[in-house]
Write a protein that holds these residues in place. Structure first.
Motif, PDB file in Angstrom:
ATOM      1  N   ARG A   1       0.883  -1.230   0.109  1.00 29.95           N
ATOM      2  CA  ARG A   1      -0.037  -0.067  -0.131  1.00 29.95           C
ATOM      3  C   ARG A   1       0.690   1.148  -0.054  1.00 29.95           C
ATOM      4  NH1 ARG A   1      -5.103   0.240   0.268  1.00 29.95           N
ATOM      5  NH2 ARG A   1      -5.372  -1.942   1.015  1.00 29.95           N
TER       6      ARG A   1
ATOM      7  N   CYS B   1       1.246   5.656  -1.125  1.00 34.46           N
ATOM      8  CA  CYS B   1       0.724   7.070  -1.433  1.00 34.46           C
ATOM      9  C   CYS B   1       0.595   7.263  -2.653  1.00 34.46           C
ATOM     10  CB  CYS B   1       1.374   7.918  -0.611  1.00 34.46           C
ATOM     11  SG  CYS B   1       0.360   9.809  -0.674  1.00 34.46           S
TER      12      CYS B   1
ATOM     13  N   ASP C   1       2.446   3.991   2.282  1.00 30.65           N
ATOM     14  CA  ASP C   1       1.277   4.715   2.929  1.00 30.65           C
ATOM     15  C   ASP C   1       1.795   5.299   4.146  1.00 30.65           C
ATOM     16  OD1 ASP C   1      -1.038   5.604   3.521  1.00 30.65           O
ATOM     17  OD2 ASP C   1      -1.837   3.533   4.131  1.00 30.65           O
ATOM     18  N   TYR C   2       1.536   6.471   4.639  1.00 29.70           N
ATOM     19  CA  TYR C   2       1.650   7.187   5.820  1.00 29.70           C
ATOM     20  C   TYR C   2       0.466   7.783   6.359  1.00 29.70           C
ATOM     21  CZ  TYR C   2       2.676  10.931   2.445  1.00 29.70           C
ATOM     22  OH  TYR C   2       2.635  11.539   1.417  1.00 29.70           O
TER      23      TYR C   2
ATOM     24  N   CYS D   1      -1.900  10.850   3.952  1.00 30.65           N
ATOM     25  CA  CYS D   1      -1.994  10.743   2.601  1.00 30.65           C
ATOM     26  C   CYS D   1      -3.375  10.594   2.348  1.00 30.65           C
ATOM     27  CB  CYS D   1      -1.071   9.670   2.280  1.00 30.65           C
ATOM     28  SG  CYS D   1      -1.252   9.583   0.359  1.00 30.65           S
TER      29      CYS D   1
ATOM     30  N   THR E   1      -4.475   6.580  -1.340  1.00 27.51           N
ATOM     31  CA  THR E   1      -3.587   5.404  -1.388  1.00 27.51           C
ATOM     32  C   THR E   1      -4.128   4.476  -2.281  1.00 27.51           C
ATOM     33  OG1 THR E   1      -4.959   4.242   0.366  1.00 27.51           O
ATOM     34  CG2 THR E   1      -3.068   5.822   1.088  1.00 27.51           C
TER      35      THR E   1
ATOM     36  N   GLY F   1       5.211   1.434   6.637  1.00 26.24           N
ATOM     37  CA  GLY F   1       4.263   1.303   5.582  1.00 26.24           C
ATOM     38  C   GLY F   1       3.771  -0.194   6.062  1.00 26.24           C
TER      39      GLY F   1
END
Length: 266
Positions: A179, A181, A188-189, A192, A195, A216
């Motif tokens: 996953r 961004c 992903d964070y 964001c 995603t 992540g």
């Protein structure tokens, strides 16, 4: 040019390097047939119009003998292409063509526009739509994601049987879904707003591909936490694509509702 011809898409060599930008005309049949390889796991199937001819007595006068399919791209490449083209329907310019089954496709709009296209596929059917004027007149406000996508969706609803769980062929490679961004390609964070999932061969995946120090989520393909293959679920149209959508998401992510984590120092 050799690659295009192998896919059954003839290109005029005299057009030069601009063929990469679409200056060589392609028929709807050739383009649609080429897209079949994405749905078939990389196998090209030649299109045909007549399968069998019989007389009034039922005797077979002619029957087409299928040719062995030719692999034009590797199954993993076809898998990745399906992932990209499913995204066109899920969150891109082809949102008007969404179906309640696995599907992918691509819009096309030339200058004017004078020609607009949509070519798409499901696990068991590939279809293409072209819209244009006989006199090659410009069509104001038309685009591949408008009338062609709507016609394609309507046709597929009528042509396909009720959905019974058909899926695309799995690639032979073991893979993981990561996953990320969609705004900057990093893992992903928090913060964001947009995603998605990118797929990697297990043998090639390395978390060092992404910025260090950013937490992540790595999802194996069999956990059920993410769709097991691209195009498995087509979401309802919530955010139709438009020219300002990406700009708004950037503003939300980095201007208004939070900032992206800083890149690590080298």
């Amino acid at each position: 040019l050799r690659k295009a011809r192998r896919w059954g898409v003839p290109m005029r060599q005299e057009n030069g390097l601009c063929v990469a930008l679409g200056c060589s005309e392609v028929t709807l049949q050739d383009l649609t047939a080429a897209y079949a390889a994405f749905a078939n796991g990389g196998l090209r199937v030649r299109p045909l119009y007549i399968r069998r001819v019989t007389n009034s007595e039922g005797d077979v006068l002619y029957e087409h003998l299928p040719e062995p399919p030719e692999e034009v791209i590797q199954p993993w490449t076809a898998f990745q292409m399906r992932n990209l083209l499913a995204g066109v329907l899920e969150r891109g310019t082809g949102w008007r063509a969404r179906l309640n089954r696995p599907a992918g496709g691509k819009t096309g709009t030339n200058d004017g526009p004078r020609d607009v296209w949509f070519v798409g596929f499901t696990p068991n059917l590939v279809a293409g739509v072209w819209v244009g004027n006989d006199d090659n007149a410009v069509m104001p406000r038309e685009a591949g994601g408008r009338t062609p996508a709507e016609v394609w969706q309507s046709f597929m609803h009528e042509a396909l049987p009720p959905y019974a769980g058909e899926t695309f062929p799995e690639p032979p490679d073991e893979y993981v879904g990561v996953r990320v961004c969609n705004l900057d390609g990093r893992l992903d964070y928090t913060g964001c707003p947009d995603t998605g999932v990118e797929y990697f061969r297990e043998s090639e995946f390395n978390q060092d591909l992404f910025a260090q120090g950013i937490s992540g989520q790595v999802i194996t393909s069999d956990t059920g936490a993410v769709r097991p293959k691209p195009g498995e679920v087509s979401a309802a149209p919530v955010n139709p694509a438009n020219p300002s959508l990406f700009a708004r998401r950037l503003d939300q992510a980095f201007g208004g509702q939070g900032a992206a984590p800083p890149l690590p120092s080298q």
